[in-house]
Scaffold this motif. Structure first.
Motif, short mmCIF file in Angstrom:
data_model
loop_
_atom_site.label_atom_id
_atom_site.label_comp_id
_atom_site.label_asym_id
_atom_site.label_seq_id
_atom_site.Cartn_x
_atom_site.Cartn_y
_atom_site.Cartn_z
N ARG A 92 49.09 38.46 21.37
CA ARG A 92 50.29 38.46 21.27
C ARG A 92 51.26 37.38 21.43
NH1 ARG A 92 51.14 44.66 23.94
NH2 ARG A 92 49.40 45.81 22.67
N ASP A 93 50.71 36.58 22.66
CA ASP A 93 51.48 35.42 22.84
C ASP A 93 50.66 34.31 23.45
OD1 ASP A 93 52.86 33.36 24.34
OD2 ASP A 93 54.57 34.71 24.62
N LEU A 94 50.09 33.39 22.69
CA LEU A 94 49.08 32.54 23.34
C LEU A 94 49.26 31.83 24.35
CD1 LEU A 94 46.25 31.42 22.68
CD2 LEU A 94 47.26 29.43 21.28
N GLU A 95 50.60 31.43 24.67
CA GLU A 95 50.87 30.40 25.89
C GLU A 95 50.78 31.40 26.92
OE1 GLU A 95 51.27 27.34 26.32
OE2 GLU A 95 50.52 27.35 23.95
N PHE A 96 51.20 32.67 27.13
CA PHE A 96 51.29 33.69 28.14
C PHE A 96 49.62 33.96 28.57
CE2 PHE A 96 50.46 37.72 29.92
CZ PHE A 96 51.33 37.84 30.92
N GLU A 97 48.90 34.10 27.46
CA GLU A 97 47.57 34.55 27.59
C GLU A 97 46.59 33.23 27.94
OE1 GLU A 97 48.50 37.54 23.94
OE2 GLU A 97 47.38 35.75 23.43
N LYS A 98 46.98 31.97 27.65
CA LYS A 98 46.15 30.91 28.22
C LYS A 98 46.59 31.03 29.86
CE LYS A 98 46.21 27.68 24.49
NZ LYS A 98 46.67 26.47 24.04
N LYS A 99 47.61 31.10 30.11
CA LYS A 99 47.84 31.07 31.76
C LYS A 99 47.37 32.21 32.28
CE LYS A 99 52.76 29.03 31.26
NZ LYS A 99 53.93 29.39 31.40
N ALA A 100 47.05 33.42 31.75
CA ALA A 100 46.58 34.44 32.42
C ALA A 100 45.01 34.41 32.26
CB ALA A 100 46.93 35.84 31.89
N GLN A 101 44.43 34.10 31.18
CA GLN A 101 43.01 34.03 30.98
C GLN A 101 42.37 32.75 31.25
OE1 GLN A 101 42.10 35.38 26.75
NE2 GLN A 101 44.01 36.73 26.89
N LEU A 102 42.90 31.57 31.21
CA LEU A 102 42.05 30.31 31.39
C LEU A 102 42.42 30.04 32.66
CD1 LEU A 102 42.77 28.43 28.29
CD2 LEU A 102 41.08 30.32 28.74
N GLN A 103 41.85 30.75 33.68
CA GLN A 103 42.04 30.51 35.23
C GLN A 103 40.60 31.13 35.81
OE1 GLN A 103 44.35 32.94 37.79
NE2 GLN A 103 45.74 33.17 35.89
N PRO A 104 40.21 30.78 36.87
CA PRO A 104 38.92 31.45 37.55
C PRO A 104 39.21 32.91 37.87
CG PRO A 104 39.55 29.38 38.72
CD PRO A 104 41.04 29.49 37.77
N HIS A 105 38.17 33.39 37.56
CA HIS A 105 37.93 35.05 37.58
C HIS A 105 36.74 35.29 38.35
CE1 HIS A 105 41.13 35.37 34.56
NE2 HIS A 105 41.06 36.63 34.55
N ILE A 106 36.83 36.49 39.00
CA ILE A 106 35.55 37.07 39.92
C ILE A 106 35.09 38.38 39.40
CG2 ILE A 106 34.98 37.90 42.15
CD1 ILE A 106 35.54 34.90 42.30
N VAL A 107 33.98 38.46 39.15
CA VAL A 107 33.20 39.66 38.74
C VAL A 107 32.62 40.16 40.27
CG1 VAL A 107 31.48 40.98 37.52
CG2 VAL A 107 32.65 38.83 36.57
N TYR A 108 32.95 41.51 40.55
CA TYR A 108 32.58 41.87 41.91
C TYR A 108 32.15 43.27 41.72
CZ TYR A 108 36.73 44.54 41.28
OH TYR A 108 37.56 45.66 40.68
N LEU A 109 31.32 43.58 42.80
CA LEU A 109 30.92 44.92 43.40
C LEU A 109 31.79 45.27 44.56
CD1 LEU A 109 26.88 44.64 43.44
CD2 LEU A 109 28.43 45.86 41.70
N ALA A 110 32.25 46.64 44.59
CA ALA A 110 33.03 47.20 45.23
C ALA A 110 32.75 48.61 45.72
CB ALA A 110 34.58 47.25 44.82
#
Length: 265
Positions: A92-110
């Protein structure tokens, strides 16, 4: 005392126990300080968190039109494997999506009700686990974007649940689970694209303590559109839920965009 405003998810501060804050435009409440006191919640109307209009809330605090238009509600939020910013492709908005998606993410067990697998931005540790009412959590891998986290979650969902039984979480029926042992057996289940990140992700077990005076034996959920006025004694806070003495529970996050008056007795 009365507090009036539009509900958004409670802000939290890690501690023993976790501190909760309900924040309005011109005031805030430290909810921990209200434990054992009587509260009244009165529903006044709707206010979309995006357009600000008095329109019925559809999902995530947004009205129907905003939910299907703004980037904050794209499908990739709930299904991170649909992320495309790493390819330079907009949803929907590439600049917004770059900021949100192109950063470190964690996959976890909880461990919230049973063991679950999930995804969160690294910047949201441990907030994400607090919001889910997790008793314990441990990172599996840290990856550089949301897409890689998403395909990892999809692969692990064949072996672990990605859902929370919120009723079991709120009555505190959480079985003991050795998350460290489970985590260390997962590497072979990971997609090839992310296996290199497993050994570089610290093995750190997080334990979370919630401000609860008394867990309910049975629960009923407060729906403000059906019950616009409710009063009860606050006995605990877990996840994004307020827990009352009579077993009523109120999910603040699922009521984002609702205008309320809260009276503290």
């Amino acid at each position: 005392m009365q507090y009036e405003g539009v509900l958004t998810k409670m802000q939290t501060e890690a501690g023993s126990p976790i501190q909760y804050y309900l924040v309005f435009e011109n005031s805030f409440l430290n909810m921990n300080q209200l434990l054992g006191r009587d509260l009244e919640i009165n529903f006044q109307g709707f206010k979309c968190l995006n357009c600000g209009k008095n329109k019925k809330i559809y999902r995530m605090g947004f009205c129907y039109d905003c939910f299907y238009k703004i980037p904050q509600a794209g499908d990739w939020i709930m299904r991170p494997e649909l992320s495309t910013a790493h390819l330079g492709i907009a949803d929907r908005d590439l600049e917004f999506e770059k900021k949100a998606q192109l950063q470190p993410h964690i996959v976890y067990l909880a461990s919230s009700s049973d063991m679950k697998v999930g995804v969160t931005r690294k910047s949201q540790v441990p907030t994400r686990w607090i919001d889910q009412g997790a008793s314990q959590a441990i990172p599996i891998i840290e990856v550089p974007n949301r897409y890689l986290a998403g395909i990892t979650e999809v692969a692990l969902k064949d072996h672990f649940s990605d859902k929370i039984n919120w009723k079991k979480m709120l009555v505190n029926h959480v079985p003991p689970i050795d998350l460290v042992s489970k985590r260390n057996k997962i590497k072979e289940l990971l997609p090839d694209e992310v296996k290199e990140y497993f050994d570089t992700t610290p093995e750190h077990l997080y334990t979370l303590e919630y401000p609860v005076l008394q867990y309910p034996a049975k629960i009923s959920s407060l729906n403000l559109t059906k019950t616009p006025a409710y009063g009860g004694k606050l006995m605990g806070i877990k996840g994004q839920y307020l827990i009352f003495e009579d077993g009523t529970v109120f999910n603040v996050r699922s009521n984002e965009g609702f205008e309320v008056i809260i009276t503290v007795q």
